[in-house]
Design a protein around this motif. Structure first.
Motif, PDB file in Angstrom:
ATOM      1  N   HIS A 203     -65.052   3.106 -45.928  1.00  0.00           N
ATOM      2  CA  HIS A 203     -64.881   4.502 -46.319  1.00  0.00           C
ATOM      3  C   HIS A 203     -64.987   4.640 -47.830  1.00  0.00           C
ATOM      4  O   HIS A 203     -64.821   3.649 -48.565  1.00  0.00           O
TER       5      HIS A 203
ATOM      6  N   ARG B 224     -67.128   9.895 -41.186  1.00  0.00           N
ATOM      7  CA  ARG B 224     -67.544   9.057 -40.061  1.00  0.00           C
ATOM      8  C   ARG B 224     -68.463   7.958 -40.585  1.00  0.00           C
ATOM      9  O   ARG B 224     -69.412   8.236 -41.321  1.00  0.00           O
ATOM     10  N   ASP B 225     -68.169   6.715 -40.231  1.00  0.00           N
ATOM     11  CA  ASP B 225     -69.044   5.625 -40.671  1.00  0.00           C
ATOM     12  C   ASP B 225     -70.091   5.334 -39.594  1.00  0.00           C
ATOM     13  O   ASP B 225     -70.079   5.901 -38.506  1.00  0.00           O
TER      14      ASP B 225
ATOM     15  N   GLY C 272     -69.248   4.422 -36.019  1.00  0.00           N
ATOM     16  CA  GLY C 272     -68.625   5.424 -35.160  1.00  0.00           C
ATOM     17  C   GLY C 272     -67.136   5.560 -35.337  1.00  0.00           C
ATOM     18  O   GLY C 272     -66.466   6.188 -34.510  1.00  0.00           O
ATOM     19  N   ARG C 273     -66.593   5.011 -36.416  1.00  0.00           N
ATOM     20  CA  ARG C 273     -65.175   5.191 -36.711  1.00  0.00           C
ATOM     21  C   ARG C 273     -64.977   6.467 -37.530  1.00  0.00           C
ATOM     22  O   ARG C 273     -65.860   6.879 -38.274  1.00  0.00           O
ATOM     23  N   LEU C 274     -63.798   7.068 -37.388  1.00  0.00           N
ATOM     24  CA  LEU C 274     -63.478   8.297 -38.112  1.00  0.00           C
ATOM     25  C   LEU C 274     -62.320   8.015 -39.053  1.00  0.00           C
ATOM     26  O   LEU C 274     -61.270   7.510 -38.639  1.00  0.00           O
ATOM     27  N   TRP C 275     -62.513   8.365 -40.331  1.00  0.00           N
ATOM     28  CA  TRP C 275     -61.529   8.111 -41.369  1.00  0.00           C
ATOM     29  C   TRP C 275     -61.009   9.433 -41.924  1.00  0.00           C
ATOM     30  O   TRP C 275     -61.780  10.361 -42.160  1.00  0.00           O
TER      31      TRP C 275
ATOM     32  N   TRP D  57     -67.257   7.904 -32.132  1.00  0.00           N
ATOM     33  CA  TRP D  57     -67.520   9.230 -32.688  1.00  0.00           C
ATOM     34  C   TRP D  57     -68.996   9.484 -32.948  1.00  0.00           C
ATOM     35  O   TRP D  57     -69.390  10.619 -33.239  1.00  0.00           O
ATOM     36  N   ASN D  58     -69.834   8.466 -32.797  1.00  0.00           N
ATOM     37  CA  ASN D  58     -71.270   8.684 -32.956  1.00  0.00           C
ATOM     38  C   ASN D  58     -71.905   9.368 -31.751  1.00  0.00           C
ATOM     39  O   ASN D  58     -73.097   9.691 -31.782  1.00  0.00           O
TER      40      ASN D  58
ATOM     41  N   LEU E  52     -69.724  17.869 -35.946  1.00  0.00           N
ATOM     42  CA  LEU E  52     -68.273  17.926 -36.088  1.00  0.00           C
ATOM     43  C   LEU E  52     -67.948  19.110 -36.994  1.00  0.00           C
ATOM     44  O   LEU E  52     -68.544  19.254 -38.065  1.00  0.00           O
TER      45      LEU E  52
ATOM     46  N   ASN F 209     -72.069   8.175 -42.015  1.00  0.00           N
ATOM     47  CA  ASN F 209     -72.712   8.925 -40.942  1.00  0.00           C
ATOM     48  C   ASN F 209     -72.077  10.302 -40.775  1.00  0.00           C
ATOM     49  O   ASN F 209     -71.887  10.773 -39.673  1.00  0.00           O
TER      50      ASN F 209
END
Length: 408
Positions: free
Chosen positions: A134, A163-164, A167-170, A186-187, A192, A405
């Motif tokens: 992130h 979003r990286d 597919g992780r959300l920070w 999350w991809n 969003l 992403n």
């Protein structure tokens, strides 16, 4: 396929103190082998440029390569992660840092990008070879006196979701802390949306559109930066919309609304929020021409009249326009950026980032951006609102917003 990270990125990471120590690797397998002999789930290397002879293999972080130090000439990566190859031992970044993409089938092989590989690391995303997953800087400055637009935690500071590529959300809080709020998956969403309390619980929520089905999901905010159990608010068909914008209250009923552009017609539609957290019957806001805009941003009240406004970027000119909110309509647009805004990959409404009582705009740059403080992809540039709809000159606030992403 191999990609080499620039030395300046490594230098930035070193300056920030982000060099990782990693774990001790598995070592070499001394056996005569060829490219096709690299087992599934492993990274393999050879001392020859044609992938023959004694083969090295590992699938864990390796801080020193021992007898294999500076000997890699052919490599293949059959793992599901990126492999970072460092000229320095212990993942140091004074020398070159090269990467090899995941290739479980083992069809892509070649040189490592450097003849001086001395350590290896396996990471989910390419940027993690030199930086965290992130961005490292998001500080919203002085605390405003009132609850802010774009605030997920009700601490009055502007927050952001990132979003990286894994597919992780920070969650990046306005106090410069970071929290992982989505461990993966999350991809699957191609949109969003933030900036609205759709569930009517006093907290900002997130709306997500599922790529495969066109379904629309509501993820209620919890007030801590995390998201609650999702609720289906659109059974399908939402892929017909090119852009979805969380706007705030446009129709004057004190509920958050959604604005959307229809791909086939360029029409602009208002989907009003309801008392049950769903969306009501749509009404037409704009009869056409909205496909000419390649960015739409719900920015909150930018001109000080107490109503939420819309910011739009014109694709052909790079101009930035303010559409002031009225009751279920927009007023005559006002030019707030005379050109050059196509050098921004992302434009965000972030509320009162500067703590002066006026809503601001954040941008993430693309390759066409140039500034003495930062150039190219991944610069975070803040534009303070003046309270009249206009924007102050931009200020570079970060340089590591690349290889992500989506920023929301």
């Amino acid at each position: 396929m191999r990609a080499t990270l620039l030395r300046r990125l490594a230098a930035v990471a070193t300056t920030l103190g982000l060099t990782s120590l990693g774990l001790l690797g598995a070592g070499a397998t001394p056996a005569q082998a060829a490219i096709s002999d690299c087992p599934s789930g492993y990274f393999c290397a050879w001392k020859t440029d044609n992938g023959t002879g004694t083969m090295y293999k590992t699938n864990v972080n390796t801080a020193t390569l021992g007898a294999w130090d500076n000997t890699f000439r052919s490599v293949v990566n059959r793992t599901s992660k990126f492999v970072c190859m460092y000229d320095d031992q212990n993942y140091g970044m004074n020398g070159m840092v090269s990467t090899r993409e995941p290739d479980p089938a083992g069809t892509e092989w070649g040189g490592p990008g450097s003849n001086s590989v001395s350590s290896l690391k396996f990471v989910p995303t390419e940027r993690e070879c030199v930086l965290p997953a992130h961005p490292t800087t998001w500080y919203a400055g002085a605390t405003p006196t009132a609850k802010g637009f774009g605030d997920l935690t009700a601490d009055r500071r502007a927050d952001v979701l990132v979003r990286d590529k894994a597919g992780r959300l920070w969650f990046l809080s306005g106090d410069n802390t970071v929290k992982l709020v989505g461990t993966g998956g999350w991809n699957v969403f191609n949109a969003l949306v933030r900036h609205g309390d759709y569930s009517r619980d006093g907290r900002e929520d997130v709306i997500a559109r599922e790529t495969a089905t066109g379904k629309l999901w509501l993820y209620p905010g919890t007030g801590t930066g995390t998201l609650g159990s999702r609720k289906l608010i659109g059974t399908g068909g939402w892929n017909a919309m090119s852009r979805l914008v969380g706007f705030g209250d446009l129709n004057g009923d004190s509920r958050s609304d959604l604005v959307a552009v229809e791909k086939s017609t360029g029409k602009l539609w208002l989907y009003p929020g309801t008392a049950t957290g769903t969306l009501g019957a749509r009404t037409l806001l704009g009869s056409g021409g909205w496909n000419a805009m390649n960015a739409l941003v719900g920015a909150g009240d930018m001109n000080g009249d107490g109503r939420s406004d819309l910011v739009a970027r014109e694709a052909s000119t790079g101009k930035l326009w303010l559409y002031p909110g009225k009751t279920s309509a927009f007023g005559a647009r006002v030019l707030i950026g005379s050109g050059g805004w196509n050098s921004m990959e992302t434009i965000l409404g972030v509320g009162d980032f500067g703590g002066d009582g006026h809503n601001d705009i954040a941008t993430i740059t693309n390759a066409n951006y140039y500034n003495e403080a930062c150039r190219g992809v991944g610069c975070l540039v803040m534009y303070k609102g003046t309270g009249t709809g206009a924007l102050a000159p931009g200020s570079v606030e970060g340089t590591d917003w690349w290889h992500l992403n989506g920023i929301f």
